[in-house]
Design a protein around this motif. Structure first.
Motif, short mmCIF file in Angstrom:
data_model
loop_
_atom_site.label_atom_id
_atom_site.label_comp_id
_atom_site.label_asym_id
_atom_site.label_seq_id
_atom_site.Cartn_x
_atom_site.Cartn_y
_atom_site.Cartn_z
N ASP A 1 0.84 -1.20 0.00
CA ASP A 1 0.00 0.00 0.00
C ASP A 1 0.88 1.25 0.00
OD1 ASP A 1 -1.96 1.88 0.25
OD2 ASP A 1 -3.04 0.85 1.85
N LEU A 2 0.84 2.01 -1.09
CA LEU A 2 1.62 3.24 -1.18
C LEU A 2 0.97 4.40 -0.42
CD1 LEU A 2 2.70 3.12 -4.95
CD2 LEU A 2 4.01 2.43 -2.94
N LEU A 3 -0.24 4.18 0.08
CA LEU A 3 -0.90 5.18 0.92
C LEU A 3 -0.67 4.91 2.40
CD1 LEU A 3 -4.39 5.79 -0.75
CD2 LEU A 3 -2.45 7.32 -0.67
N ASN A 4 -0.02 3.81 2.71
CA ASN A 4 0.15 3.42 4.11
C ASN A 4 1.55 2.86 4.35
OD1 ASN A 4 -0.49 2.97 6.78
ND2 ASN A 4 -1.78 1.18 6.40
N ASN A 5 2.56 3.63 3.92
CA ASN A 5 3.97 3.29 4.18
C ASN A 5 4.34 1.89 3.69
OD1 ASN A 5 4.52 5.78 5.52
ND2 ASN A 5 3.51 4.98 7.35
N LYS A 6 3.80 1.52 2.53
CA LYS A 6 4.12 0.24 1.89
C LYS A 6 3.77 -0.96 2.77
CE LYS A 6 7.47 -0.09 -1.03
NZ LYS A 6 8.78 -0.12 -1.74
N LYS A 7 2.67 -0.85 3.47
CA LYS A 7 2.19 -1.99 4.26
C LYS A 7 1.84 -3.15 3.33
CE LYS A 7 -1.60 -3.42 7.30
NZ LYS A 7 -2.87 -3.00 7.94
N ARG A 8 2.25 -4.35 3.71
CA ARG A 8 1.95 -5.54 2.92
C ARG A 8 0.46 -5.84 3.01
NH1 ARG A 8 4.26 -10.76 1.98
NH2 ARG A 8 2.81 -11.82 0.57
N LEU A 9 -0.17 -6.03 1.85
CA LEU A 9 -1.60 -6.30 1.78
C LEU A 9 -1.83 -7.74 1.34
CD1 LEU A 9 -2.77 -3.02 -0.03
CD2 LEU A 9 -2.71 -3.48 2.43
N ARG A 10 -2.89 -8.33 1.85
CA ARG A 10 -3.25 -9.69 1.48
C ARG A 10 -4.33 -9.66 0.41
NH1 ARG A 10 -0.24 -13.84 3.85
NH2 ARG A 10 -2.06 -15.13 4.24
N VAL A 11 -4.18 -10.50 -0.59
CA VAL A 11 -5.17 -10.61 -1.67
C VAL A 11 -5.90 -11.93 -1.48
CG1 VAL A 11 -5.52 -10.68 -4.16
CG2 VAL A 11 -3.70 -9.26 -3.20
N LEU A 12 -7.19 -11.84 -1.14
CA LEU A 12 -7.98 -13.03 -0.83
C LEU A 12 -9.29 -12.99 -1.59
CD1 LEU A 12 -7.50 -12.98 3.06
CD2 LEU A 12 -6.20 -14.34 1.41
N GLU A 13 -9.89 -14.16 -1.73
CA GLU A 13 -11.22 -14.27 -2.34
C GLU A 13 -12.26 -14.42 -1.26
OE1 GLU A 13 -11.86 -17.06 -5.41
OE2 GLU A 13 -10.09 -16.51 -6.58
N ASP A 14 -13.39 -13.71 -1.41
CA ASP A 14 -14.46 -13.84 -0.43
C ASP A 14 -15.38 -15.00 -0.81
OD1 ASP A 14 -16.03 -12.95 -2.53
OD2 ASP A 14 -16.22 -10.91 -1.75
N GLN A 15 -16.46 -15.16 -0.07
CA GLN A 15 -17.37 -16.29 -0.29
C GLN A 15 -18.05 -16.24 -1.65
OE1 GLN A 15 -20.01 -16.08 3.06
NE2 GLN A 15 -18.58 -17.11 4.46
N LYS A 16 -18.13 -15.04 -2.23
CA LYS A 16 -18.76 -14.89 -3.54
C LYS A 16 -17.77 -15.06 -4.69
CE LYS A 16 -22.26 -11.68 -1.77
NZ LYS A 16 -22.86 -10.31 -1.91
N GLY A 17 -16.51 -15.36 -4.36
CA GLY A 17 -15.50 -15.53 -5.39
C GLY A 17 -14.89 -14.23 -5.87
N LEU A 18 -15.21 -13.12 -5.19
CA LEU A 18 -14.66 -11.82 -5.56
C LEU A 18 -13.34 -11.59 -4.84
CD1 LEU A 18 -17.91 -9.64 -5.42
CD2 LEU A 18 -16.87 -10.73 -7.41
N VAL A 19 -12.38 -11.01 -5.54
CA VAL A 19 -11.06 -10.77 -4.97
C VAL A 19 -11.09 -9.49 -4.14
CG1 VAL A 19 -8.65 -10.29 -5.49
CG2 VAL A 19 -9.90 -11.98 -6.83
#
Length: 476
Positions: free
Chosen positions: A97-115
């Motif tokens: 995240d370039l808005l939050n001091n390069k905090k590592r973000l997790r990319v996950l899928e929800d129950q509907k299959g949306l990322v």
């Protein structure tokens, strides 16, 4: 097409500017700059970073924001739409995240299959200057590095998203998730409101594409960067091709992190995509230029069932081949002719012998096979790296605190009891230490697997360098 004299204002006018209507009509628009490292992608998207005083005001990012706020000043939008911005980078398959001091973000899928990009910061902006400040701060911490082709190359994909939202009061009967509310929903003094996304513009400055042989001689980090960049760019191309066919075929969004996070920007009847292909005019970059033109040619593939579309596609491809011929007149060029059944034939003009053509084809096949092998090894390495990090985090967060509390309890009970059961103390302490040893053994196994994978990566890279060296010797 634009030549070297074209300004960013002109490029913006014919690329991103027509898509402003799309997002205000409830759609998603995506503009991305593609090309070899050093071809001007960051200059086009972000602005002039070369001078001592950087100027972000003439890049596609800033001009898009300027037009959006200008549209927002119209009476029909003035009080109903709010603007939010997210800015993050994708580096070696990981999101920061370039808005939050390069905090590592997790990319996950929800129950509907949306990322979902978890914990991504969305910042509300009230003016163009707010957006410029975000761009400046984000670009200053974006990952860059030195490559064989460029001393200051962007090594990550930078994604700036401008999101249009409408808000409405939350009633007692509203049943919504907390993620749909604004940041003041816990403050009783501020009326709670429901935020709904109505349009989104994704502006992407892709990392520079490079040939595998340009990164094969670098260190492990450069090799992995190049492999991951090329993998994600290939996945992006394949997704756009599948969407362009429009026949309901599978779209491989899971091919890379880049395509995962951009999935919702491509799907839907109101989604539009614009690619800005950047090329270098120098003779030494001819191969990269041809690769960029081929990529652009694949991206613009349209449905084969529409005769008018096919004719337009043929005209565009003729233009690309004409441009390729002007850049490199001594190289082969192909002109494809599309038939009503969707098949294609080609006329080829060549200035080299057929033996050379066969050699080049065989050599390219070998290089592609080597690059695919290395990409698979990098993916394998990243999986082991993630497993090691997850195990470390589990030990630090869950197992170690529990075992430490248990150990303190065992020792305290023995110390506080005058006639404590010594046999019980020994057994409890031994069990605690045994469990600790099992945790350490698991962590050691993960570490060993990761270490072996690093050695395998080095071996595959060495084999690739050897084959490339032999290929060059055979050629010359």
């Amino acid at each position: 097409t634009f030549d070297e004299r074209a300004s960013n204002d002109l490029v913006y006018r014919y690329t991103a500017a027509p898509l402003i209507d799309t997002i205000f009509n409830g759609g998603n628009a995506t503009v991305f700059a593609y090309g070899q490292t050093g071809s001007g992608k960051t200059f086009t998207m972000g602005g002039d970073l070369s001078s001592s005083k950087t100027d972000y005001s003439h890049g596609v990012y800033a001009q898009t924001a300027r037009d959006i706020f200008q549209r927002l000043s119209l009476p029909q939008y003035r009080s109903s739409i709010e603007i939010f911005v997210t800015f993050y980078e994708i580096y070696c398959g990981k999101v920061f995240d370039l808005l939050n001091n390069k905090k590592r973000l997790r990319v996950l899928e929800d129950q509907k299959g949306l990322v979902q990009v978890c914990d991504r910061k969305e910042q509300q902006v009230k003016s163009v200057q707010d957006v410029l400040n975000i761009i400046q701060n984000g670009m200053s911490i974006r990952t860059s590095g030195t490559t064989a082709a460029n001393s200051n190359s962007s090594r990550s994909h930078a994604v700036l998203q401008i999101i249009l939202k409408t808000s409405s009061p939350i009633t007692a009967q509203s049943n919504i998730s907390s993620s749909s509310r604004n940041n003041n929903h816990n403050n009783p003094a501020v009326p709670r409101r429901l935020m709904k996304e109505v349009g989104k513009m994704s502006l992407i400055d892709l990392a520079g594409s490079e040939r595998g042989k340009d990164t094969a001689s670098g260190d492990r980090l450069q090799r992995m960067e190049g492999s991951e960049i090329n993998k994600s760019l290939l996945a992006l191309k394949e997704c756009i091709r599948a969407l362009g066919r429009g026949d309901g075929c599978h779209v491989p969004f899971r091919g890379s992190t880049l395509t995962k996070v951009l999935r919702d920007s491509f799907i839907g009847d109101k989604s539009k995509v614009c690619m800005i292909a950047m090329v270098s005019p120098t003779h030494s970059d001819v191969e990269n230029t041809m690769n960029t033109l081929r990529y652009a040619d694949r991206v613009k593939e349209l449905r084969s069932g529409d005769g008018d579309v096919m004719n337009a596609n043929e005209d565009d491809e003729m233009k690309i081949n004409d441009l390729a011929t002007k850049i490199l007149p001594q190289h082969n060029h192909k002109t494809r002719h599309y038939h009503p059944d969707g098949s294609a034939s080609s006329n080829e003009s060549t200035s080299s012998s057929s033996n050379d053509d066969e050699y080049i084809d065989d050599n390219e096949d070998e290089q592609n096979e080597a690059l695919a092998s290395y990409a698979a090894q990098v993916e394998h390495l990243q999986e082991y790296e993630e497993a090691l990090f997850d195990t470390c985090q589990d030990v630090l967060t869950n197992k170690e605190p529990i075992l430490t509390r248990q150990l303190r309890g065992i020792v305290k009970r023995a110390q506080d009891t005058v006639d404590y059961d010594q046999e019980k103390f020994v057994n409890e302490l031994r069990a605690n230490l045994l469990e600790r040893q099992q945790v350490l053994d698991e962590l050691q196994a993960r570490l060993q697997a990761f270490s072996e994978c690093l050695q395998q990566e080095e071996q595959v890279a060495a084999q690739q360098r050897t084959k490339q060296h032999q290929s060059n010797n055979n050629r010359f």
